[in-house]
Every structure is written in C-alpha cells, then in structure tokens.
Design an enzyme around this catalytic site. Structure first.
Site, mmCIF file in Angstrom:
data_model
loop_
_atom_site.group_PDB
_atom_site.id
_atom_site.type_symbol
_atom_site.label_atom_id
_atom_site.label_comp_id
_atom_site.label_asym_id
_atom_site.label_seq_id
_atom_site.Cartn_x
_atom_site.Cartn_y
_atom_site.Cartn_z
ATOM 1 N N ASP A 103 20.369 79.711 59.729
ATOM 2 C CA ASP A 103 21.475 80.627 59.968
ATOM 3 C C ASP A 103 21.502 81.000 61.447
ATOM 4 O O ASP A 103 20.471 81.341 62.032
ATOM 5 C CB ASP A 103 21.290 81.895 59.139
ATOM 6 C CG ASP A 103 22.527 82.255 58.352
ATOM 7 O OD1 ASP A 103 23.615 82.237 58.948
ATOM 8 O OD2 ASP A 103 22.412 82.550 57.148
ATOM 9 N N ASP A 205 27.071 82.316 61.161
ATOM 10 C CA ASP A 205 27.548 83.551 60.562
ATOM 11 C C ASP A 205 28.696 84.149 61.375
ATOM 12 O O ASP A 205 28.607 84.249 62.606
ATOM 13 C CB ASP A 205 26.385 84.547 60.486
ATOM 14 C CG ASP A 205 26.797 85.874 59.914
ATOM 15 O OD1 ASP A 205 27.091 85.921 58.714
ATOM 16 O OD2 ASP A 205 26.828 86.862 60.669
ATOM 17 N N GLU A 259 31.023 80.011 59.026
ATOM 18 C CA GLU A 259 31.582 80.963 58.069
ATOM 19 C C GLU A 259 32.918 81.420 58.637
ATOM 20 O O GLU A 259 32.972 82.148 59.621
ATOM 21 C CB GLU A 259 30.645 82.155 57.886
ATOM 22 C CG GLU A 259 31.185 83.195 56.911
ATOM 23 C CD GLU A 259 30.381 84.485 56.918
ATOM 24 O OE1 GLU A 259 30.217 85.074 55.841
ATOM 25 O OE2 GLU A 259 29.931 84.912 58.010
ATOM 26 N N HIS A 333 24.677 84.368 49.306
ATOM 27 C CA HIS A 333 24.019 85.663 49.454
ATOM 28 C C HIS A 333 24.997 86.812 49.665
ATOM 29 O O HIS A 333 24.618 87.984 49.507
ATOM 30 C CB HIS A 333 23.050 85.607 50.643
ATOM 31 C CG HIS A 333 23.761 85.463 51.947
ATOM 32 N ND1 HIS A 333 24.416 84.305 52.314
ATOM 33 C CD2 HIS A 333 23.949 86.338 52.972
ATOM 34 C CE1 HIS A 333 24.968 84.476 53.498
ATOM 35 N NE2 HIS A 333 24.703 85.695 53.919
ATOM 36 N N ASP A 334 26.228 86.518 50.048
ATOM 37 C CA ASP A 334 27.238 87.544 50.286
ATOM 38 C C ASP A 334 28.155 87.759 49.085
ATOM 39 O O ASP A 334 29.082 88.575 49.157
ATOM 40 C CB ASP A 334 28.102 87.172 51.501
ATOM 41 C CG ASP A 334 27.465 87.580 52.813
ATOM 42 O OD1 ASP A 334 26.624 88.499 52.803
ATOM 43 O OD2 ASP A 334 27.797 86.971 53.849
#
Length: 566
Positions: A103, A205, A259, A333-334
């Site tokens: 990430d 991200d 993302e 995870h979000d």
C-alpha cells in the site's frame, strides 16, 4: 468502446489476495497481527492458488487510522516487526512464486512525521511548503470537509504558524503539497527504495486526491454535492501520475493500481489507457455505491439493492477502460464483508451465496482482488455498542451524531451493515480460543461464528467454501478465455440473475449467477446441448432442458463451457 485484444502481462493474470496485517496472524502474543505471523501462514496462502499478496500499510505509524497515517516511509511499524522481518517475508513470498504489492499512502502523512513536526514550527521552515496552509490574515479558510474529523472540518488551526493546515482525512493526517516539486521527488525516492528491495508493485491509497487547486476556491455545492467527486478533480493529477510512471514505475516490471475515490466511468480510460503511461489499473467505489444507494428492482427479488444497477455498473466500467485493463472486487478493508453485503450471511444461505460471489469474481474480465477471509465465508460481526469499534470513521461519526442529538440507535444499527471494522476482525483459523489468530485477547473482537467458520473445519470438508474457492482458481488459471476473453452481458433487465459470456477465439463460457434467495430463471438465447457444466455451487446439479430456459435455485452459480463456439 470495443474491448481490445490485450497484451499479456503477469498482473492481468494475477489473483490478488489482500491481507490486513493487523488481523491475519499474531506471532508474538500481543494480540496484533504481524509480519512473522504472515510468514507462518504463507503455505496456506500459496495453497489457495493466488499469486499476488497485497499488504495494507506496514510503515511506521502512530495508528490514528491503522497505518494510513505514516510517520516514516522507510521503517516498519513496531507492531508489525522490523525491516529484517519484512526482508524475510519478501524472500519467502518470492520463494513460493508469489509476488508482493504494498500500500502506497502519499496523499497525506502523519502529523507525527518529521516533515510536519518541522512544518508546524514556523512559516519560514523549509518543510512548511511540504503541506497545504491557509494563513489567518486571509480570513477563515474556504469550506472543505473532512472524511474522518469529528467536527467535519478539513482545516485545523496551528497556533505557532498562525495558519490552518488541510487534512482531507483525520486531523492527524495532513495533506502533502504535491504542487511542491521537492515533495514529489521525496515520494519518488521513497518508491524506488521499496522497489529496489524487490517488491512487485503498489496499490495507491486515495491517489485521485493528490492534486489540489492551491487557490482553494469556494466550492459550488450545487455542482459538487459530494466531496469525493470534488476532491478527485485536481488540475494536475494526470501530470503527476505520468511523471511517477516516467520517473519510477517504467523502470521496473511492476503492478500499479490506484484507489479511484470519486472517479466515474467516463474518466477511467484517462488513468489506464497504456499510451497515457499512468496506471495499470484503477478501481472505484461503484459496488459500494450501488449497495448503499439503490433500491431493490422489485420487492419480490429478496435482493436489498438493484441488481440491474450492479450489472450496469460493472459492464460500464468494463467498457470504459478502453485499451486498458479492469479490476474486479466486492470487498476490502474499507468495506464490510462481501458475504453480508452482496450475499446472505444466514445459516441457510451463507455457504451457497459465498460460493456464488466467488464464482462471479473469478470469472469476470479483469484482475480480481480477493480479501482474506472471504474464501471461508467470513461475515460481518455486527457490533452492538460503540465501545467495540476501533475504526476512527465509525467513532467520529458517532461523536458527530451524539453532539447533534441524533439517533444513536439507528446509527449503530446501520454500522452493523456498513462499518469498516466488520472486515477487520481477526482471521478465523480454527476452533481454539481467539480462532487461532492469537494466544491472547486480540486488538479487535473475533466474530462469534469462528467455531463453525474457520480454515481447520473447511480444510476437511470437500464441499466447503474454501475448497470451492480453490476449484475456481484452478479453472480460471486453466483457461485464458476467463482472463483475456471478451465479456458480454446477457439479459440485463433480469432482476435476479447476473449472466454473461466470456469468449475468445473458438472457446466460450456461460456464467449464470442467481443473486437472489428465491428461484430464478434465465433464457440465455443459445443452445446449451453442445455445452458442458464444468462447475456448480450445487453439487447435485442435473442438466435438464439446457437448450432453453435455465432454472436456478437460490444463489445458484453455474459455469458452462463450449469446446468450440458455434
């Protein structure tokens, strides 16, 4: 736009397995997952057939947002181990012929990063220009909203500099000033540091937010009713992505995926068209938006959202990549667990709907992103009280509603379905205390269903969700048509069934998926007598009347294959 004949690439053929390090495996009995824990479970990951591991942030961080607030980009978070542990992890992943993607968090740093500690001391400090500021002599800053701040304001006053700093996320996550070329060079040097270690790419991200209009004009809220959309329209975004590619990424054989918060389908090709030299892939929040904002197509489907809208969204994004490459996901995870959101986590339908969703993700065109635990059918924990939550987003929203005298009970009920912590509970390995994740009380509660839903139980059950997932992976990797083949949506107006073709040269597959807890029908418009069913999530499936209408039981998923196209 026509789907192009795509040039083969390893990241197009990959199945990405996302690991949330804090929740995967604890090796040192502190209740927190760590790098050594991941190393101890690599043989399990390899057994799934996946070939890329994506780790959520592991850099040094005070953990205001579970690692997305980085205080040192070249050190490992103490909770997770040391750089020596990381080097061993990378070595062991590569020894198993898998790859590692990290990430990359570059829209903001932690307020405990040395840069920001210096920046907030004086306007004359060299690092002041590494962040975005609004001096008090210019009056109150223009309206900007924060995703995570309990007050909702994205400007935070700093007394020593008599100015406000910008933070799109938590007040402990100040936004970096990408308009400053020194910041960009620092970021590129950091990327090279990790790539020289041998990692295989980055998941970026909030990458669509790095460019800001530094004049900070007032927002026309009638034009931009959502801050996601406004923040994603920075004037120099594509310039920066191209510069990253030219300066760093093009020098390595890596995977880059962004993302794309706030991005829409009509903007997708700008990020992923190969000739533009920006990203390999981009994913948006389309699945979540469909699930959260659409109403059922009919009160009789048993589907709590519009399946027609979901089909339209995936089809539109597939077309919108142009000559680029799509990415496919339903959970991460979000997001809450995909089983609870798009399937059915009741005892009756948990296994069959988990298999159906896996069939979807592993037969669509594009690189699938799989969230650890979904292969055993992990579901939402559905916490009842705010004290059980860890996530800054949930806790700050709770404070906002409480201060305004809002309906706390309704909020907590909603969080059972949408809170991010639903996906962050510890991985369920076995029936022992704390599900084999740790020998001590974990940082977040274990889902109470771990006694039935765990790897140990499913390894021994040939028809388990876990073993079905492994079958699917083998099928996907056995037929290039399921990777590079054309995607054709069938019966788009069907309110219960998602059906599509995957075609390449003289090979063709039909996938029929019932997203409903009720019986459904699909007329594929082709003669299936020349086809054979190669997989069904109902093991006793009988192939009857296959030349006409297909009857599908609740959450039934089938894959049909022709040896030759008609």
């Amino acid at each position: 736009m026509e789907q192009s004949e795509n040039k083969p690439a390893w990241w197009k053929e990959a199945i990405v397995y996302q690991i949330y390090p804090r929740s995967f495996q604890d090796s040192n009995e502190d209740g927190i997952g760590d790098l050594r824990g991941i190393i101890s479970r690599l043989d399990y990951v390899k057994s799934l057939g996946v070939n890329v591991i994506w780790l959520n942030p592991i850099c040094a961080s005070p953990n205001d947002d579970n690692g997305y607030d980085i205080s040192d980009y070249r050190q490992i978070m103490g909770d997770f181990g040391t750089m020596e542990d990381f080097d061993l992890l990378l070595k062991e992943i590569h020894a198993r012929n898998m790859r590692l993607v990290l990430d990359l968090v570059v829209n903001h740093s932690s307020d405990e990063h040395p840069w920001f500690r210096e920046a907030r001391t004086s306007r004359s400090n060299a690092y002041y220009s590494y962040y975005h500021w609004w001096p008090v002599e210019q009056g109150r800053p223009p309206l900007r909203l924060s995703f995570f701040d309990e007050k909702g304001d994205a400007w935070r006053y700093n007394p020593r500099t008599k100015s406000y700093y910008l933070h799109y996320f938590s007040r402990k996550q100040p936004d970096l000033n990408w308009e400053n070329p020194k910041v960009r060079q620092e970021m590129y040097a950091m990327m090279k540091f990790w790539l020289e270690k041998g990692i295989d790419g980055f998941r970026m991200d909030s990458i669509s937010y790095i460019s800001k209009d530094i004049d900070f004009p007032e927002i026309d809220q009638t034009q931009y009713p959502g801050i996601f959309e406004y923040y994603a329209q920075g004037p120099r975004l594509h310039e920066y992505l191209h510069e990253m590619n030219r300066t760093v990424w093009s020098k390595y054989d890596i995977m880059t995926v962004g993302e794309g918060s706030g991005e829409t389908a009509d903007q997708l090709a700008l990020f992923v068209e190969p000739d533009r030299e920006e990203l390999n892939m981009l994913y948006g929040f389309g699945p979540a938006q469909v699930r959260n904002t659409t109403k059922p197509d009919s009160p009789y489907t048993g589907i709590p959202y519009s399946l027609i809208a979901l089909k339209k969204m995936f089809t539109l994004w597939d077309q919108a990549v142009g000559k680029g490459w799509p990415s496919i996901y339903l959970g991460n995870h979000d997001q809450p667990r995909m089983l609870s959101r798009f399937g059915n986590d009741s005892a009756e339908y948990r296994e069959i709907s988990a298999k159906m969703l896996a069939t979807f993700l592993l037969t669509m065109r594009g690189t699938p992103y799989w969230y650890a635990g979904d292969e055993i059918g992990m579901s939402n924990i559905k916490f009842k009280c705010i004290e059980d939550y860890n996530d800054i987003n949930t806790k700050n929203l709770y404070k906002q509603i409480e201060e305004k005298g809002g309906n706390i009970s309704a909020f907590l009920e909603e969080q059972k379905q949408i809170a991010r912590d639903n996906a962050r509970t510890p991985f369920q390995w076995d029936k022992s205390l704390y599900a084999g994740f740790s020998a001590v009380k974990p940082w977040l509660k274990v889902n109470p269903d771990y006694g039935q839903v765990n790897v140990e139980v499913q390894e021994k059950a040939p028809l388990s969700v876990l073993n079905y997932f492994r079958k699917l992976v083998k099928i996907r990797q056995s037929y290039t048509t399921l990777i590079y083949g054309k995607y054709v949506l069938l019966d788009p107006a069907n309110k219960k069934v998602y059906a599509y073709l995957r075609e390449k040269e003289r090979e063709k597959f039909l996938i029929t998926l019932n997203f409903s807890p009720k019986t459904a029908y699909i007329t594929p418009g082709m003669d299936l007598r020349k086809a054979r069913m190669i997989l069904s999530n109902y093991e006793e499936r009988k192939e009857k009347n296959v030349c006409r209408r297909i009857k599908l039981r609740p959450y039934e998923a089938n894959i049909w294959k022709w040896e030759e196209a008609d």
